[in-house]
Structures are given as C-alpha cells and as structure tokens.
Design a protein around this motif. Structure first.
Motif, PDB file in Angstrom:
ATOM      1  N   ARG A  64       0.813  -1.192  -0.091  1.00  0.00           N
ATOM      2  CA  ARG A  64      -0.274   0.112  -0.228  1.00  0.00           C
ATOM      3  C   ARG A  64       0.858   1.358  -0.179  1.00  0.00           C
ATOM      4  O   ARG A  64       0.484   2.222  -0.227  1.00  0.00           O
ATOM      5  CB  ARG A  64      -0.772   0.011   1.446  1.00  0.00           C
ATOM      6  N   ARG A  65       1.908   1.097   0.707  1.00  0.00           N
ATOM      7  CA  ARG A  65       3.046   2.332   0.451  1.00  0.00           C
ATOM      8  C   ARG A  65       4.021   2.313  -0.419  1.00  0.00           C
ATOM      9  O   ARG A  65       4.955   3.037  -0.361  1.00  0.00           O
ATOM     10  CB  ARG A  65       3.618   2.111   2.010  1.00  0.00           C
ATOM     11  N   GLY A  66       3.843   1.829  -1.496  1.00  0.00           N
ATOM     12  CA  GLY A  66       4.731   1.532  -2.610  1.00  0.00           C
ATOM     13  C   GLY A  66       5.243   3.117  -2.998  1.00  0.00           C
ATOM     14  O   GLY A  66       6.371   3.064  -3.418  1.00  0.00           O
ATOM     15  N   ALA A  67       4.493   4.097  -3.048  1.00  0.00           N
ATOM     16  CA  ALA A  67       4.765   5.388  -3.358  1.00  0.00           C
ATOM     17  C   ALA A  67       5.961   5.943  -2.669  1.00  0.00           C
ATOM     18  O   ALA A  67       6.541   6.883  -3.081  1.00  0.00           O
ATOM     19  CB  ALA A  67       3.600   6.324  -3.431  1.00  0.00           C
ATOM     20  N   ASP A  68       5.816   5.372  -1.280  1.00  0.00           N
ATOM     21  CA  ASP A  68       6.968   5.970  -0.248  1.00  0.00           C
ATOM     22  C   ASP A  68       8.276   5.491  -0.793  1.00  0.00           C
ATOM     23  O   ASP A  68       9.381   5.887  -0.401  1.00  0.00           O
ATOM     24  CB  ASP A  68       6.947   5.619   0.852  1.00  0.00           C
ATOM     25  N   PHE A  69       8.374   4.613  -1.744  1.00  0.00           N
ATOM     26  CA  PHE A  69       9.722   3.992  -2.290  1.00  0.00           C
ATOM     27  C   PHE A  69       9.867   4.059  -3.601  1.00  0.00           C
ATOM     28  O   PHE A  69      10.697   3.536  -4.323  1.00  0.00           O
ATOM     29  CB  PHE A  69       9.492   2.524  -1.918  1.00  0.00           C
ATOM     30  N   GLY A  70       9.131   4.972  -4.310  1.00  0.00           N
ATOM     31  CA  GLY A  70       9.397   5.145  -5.672  1.00  0.00           C
ATOM     32  C   GLY A  70       8.426   4.223  -6.524  1.00  0.00           C
ATOM     33  O   GLY A  70       8.901   3.994  -7.703  1.00  0.00           O
ATOM     34  N   LEU A  71       7.611   3.560  -6.070  1.00  0.00           N
ATOM     35  CA  LEU A  71       6.974   2.521  -6.854  1.00  0.00           C
ATOM     36  C   LEU A  71       5.288   2.832  -6.820  1.00  0.00           C
ATOM     37  O   LEU A  71       4.851   3.322  -5.777  1.00  0.00           O
ATOM     38  CB  LEU A  71       7.261   0.834  -6.106  1.00  0.00           C
ATOM     39  N   PRO A  72       4.669   2.168  -7.842  1.00  0.00           N
ATOM     40  CA  PRO A  72       3.237   2.304  -7.590  1.00  0.00           C
ATOM     41  C   PRO A  72       2.638   1.680  -6.338  1.00  0.00           C
ATOM     42  O   PRO A  72       2.953   0.545  -5.941  1.00  0.00           O
ATOM     43  CB  PRO A  72       2.771   1.562  -8.960  1.00  0.00           C
ATOM     44  N   ALA A  73       1.704   2.232  -5.999  1.00  0.00           N
ATOM     45  CA  ALA A  73       0.954   1.722  -4.602  1.00  0.00           C
ATOM     46  C   ALA A  73      -0.125   0.564  -5.024  1.00  0.00           C
ATOM     47  O   ALA A  73      -0.717   0.836  -6.014  1.00  0.00           O
ATOM     48  CB  ALA A  73       0.330   2.747  -3.820  1.00  0.00           C
ATOM     49  N   VAL A  74      -0.153  -0.364  -4.247  1.00  0.00           N
ATOM     50  CA  VAL A  74      -1.077  -1.520  -4.843  1.00  0.00           C
ATOM     51  C   VAL A  74      -1.634  -1.880  -3.793  1.00  0.00           C
ATOM     52  O   VAL A  74      -1.555  -1.996  -2.492  1.00  0.00           O
ATOM     53  CB  VAL A  74      -0.045  -2.636  -5.316  1.00  0.00           C
ATOM     54  N   GLU A  75      -3.083  -1.788  -3.779  1.00  0.00           N
ATOM     55  CA  GLU A  75      -3.991  -2.415  -2.728  1.00  0.00           C
ATOM     56  C   GLU A  75      -4.054  -3.915  -2.897  1.00  0.00           C
ATOM     57  O   GLU A  75      -4.617  -4.574  -3.959  1.00  0.00           O
ATOM     58  CB  GLU A  75      -5.285  -1.828  -3.193  1.00  0.00           C
ATOM     59  N   PRO A  76      -3.546  -4.639  -2.167  1.00  0.00           N
ATOM     60  CA  PRO A  76      -3.437  -6.061  -2.189  1.00  0.00           C
ATOM     61  C   PRO A  76      -4.819  -6.849  -2.002  1.00  0.00           C
ATOM     62  O   PRO A  76      -5.809  -6.450  -1.278  1.00  0.00           O
ATOM     63  CB  PRO A  76      -2.517  -6.420  -1.060  1.00  0.00           C
ATOM     64  N   VAL A  77      -5.080  -7.791  -2.704  1.00  0.00           N
ATOM     65  CA  VAL A  77      -6.253  -8.572  -2.529  1.00  0.00           C
ATOM     66  C   VAL A  77      -6.077  -9.643  -1.526  1.00  0.00           C
ATOM     67  O   VAL A  77      -5.194 -10.701  -1.946  1.00  0.00           O
ATOM     68  CB  VAL A  77      -6.718  -9.210  -3.955  1.00  0.00           C
TER      69      VAL A  77
END
Length: 157
Positions: A64-77
């Motif tokens: 969910r915090r992917g953006a904090d690391f320069g990656l797209p945030a993803v809502e896991p299923v």
C-alpha cells in the motif's frame, strides 16, 4: 527396565535443544512427546504461525505504501486461504528440522504420542514401557509450574 542418563519430557523448542545436545555428547537420552509430531506449541500454534501472519500483514502494508519507495502503490487482494497455506508451508519447512529421525541419528530415543507419568522420583511410565532416568528435564512449557519432588530444591527465581 530401560535405564537412561537423561529423560526429556516435551518435544518443543526447549526439549529438542536439550535432547539434541545431550545425545550428541554421548548421553543415553529418551525424548518423550505426547503429540505425534515434534515442535511443540511454538511451531504449530504460537510463535511461528503468528510471526508468519505478522510478516504477511507487513508485506501488505508495504504494498500500500509503494509510493513511499518510488513504486506504484497497490491495494493487495487478500485471499485468506492462500495466506493460511503460506503459514502451513512455513511450519512444514521448519518441521523438517524437527524430524524424529534426525534425533535418532544422534542416538536419542524418541517416543511420540504417549504421556509420561512419574511412578517414582527416577522412573516414568510411557505407554507399556517403564524407564529409569538418572536426570530429567521437564520441558512442557504450556503452563509454567515448579514441580516439587521429594529431595528437590526450591526453584531459583
């Protein structure tokens, strides 16, 4: 009557370490576990499953915090069935190290699926067997108790 240098009652983490080291040092050791598998509560119900679930939740939070690391945030299923399968896979991986044959290869006798009952200060009954032990380690940790026997010293606190 069988005579042993050490009888370890309880095949969880503590009992396994004691039995393994003592057998590898050449003592005649019997390890008794009332369940049909070694590993105890920590492996099968407590520490390992809970830590695996905590780690899984941490991974989901990081996704969910992917953006904090320069990656797209993803809502896991979350598929609870797959999470449960992963927890079991982790338990199974560790269980391989708790294989009774490994302990037998050290010279340790392993008795599974039976309760140990003291019939005297140096003798236990396990099923139909009666075993005399020079020393005992009671590593059943489900409930902390200080067992008192005639001639025993008070526990150190």
């Amino acid at each position: 009557m069988k005579r042993r240098d050490l009888i370890v009652i309880g095949g969880g983490a503590g009992g396994l370490v004691v039995a393994s080291v003592a057998a590898q040092l050449g003592l005649a050791v019997t390890l008794i576990e009332r369940e049909t598998k070694l590993g105890g509560d920590c492996l099968h119900y407590g520490c390992v499953p809970s830590k695996t679930l905590i780690h899984t939740a941490r991974v989901a939070a990081l996704m969910r915090r992917g953006a904090d690391f320069g990656l797209p945030a993803v809502e896991p299923v979350v598929d609870l069935g797959k999470v449960t399968d992963h927890v079991q896979a982790v338990i199974d991986h560790i269980q391989r190290h708790d294989d009774p044959e490994r302990f037998r290869s050290y010279g340790c006798e392993v008795l599974l699926g039976e309760n140990a009952e003291f019939v005297s200060p140096h003798t236990v009954r396990v099923g139909e067997q009666v075993i005399h032990g020079r020393r005992f380690v009671i590593a059943t940790a489900r409930v902390r108790r200080c067992h008192r026997f005639r001639g025993s010293r008070p526990p150190v606190t």
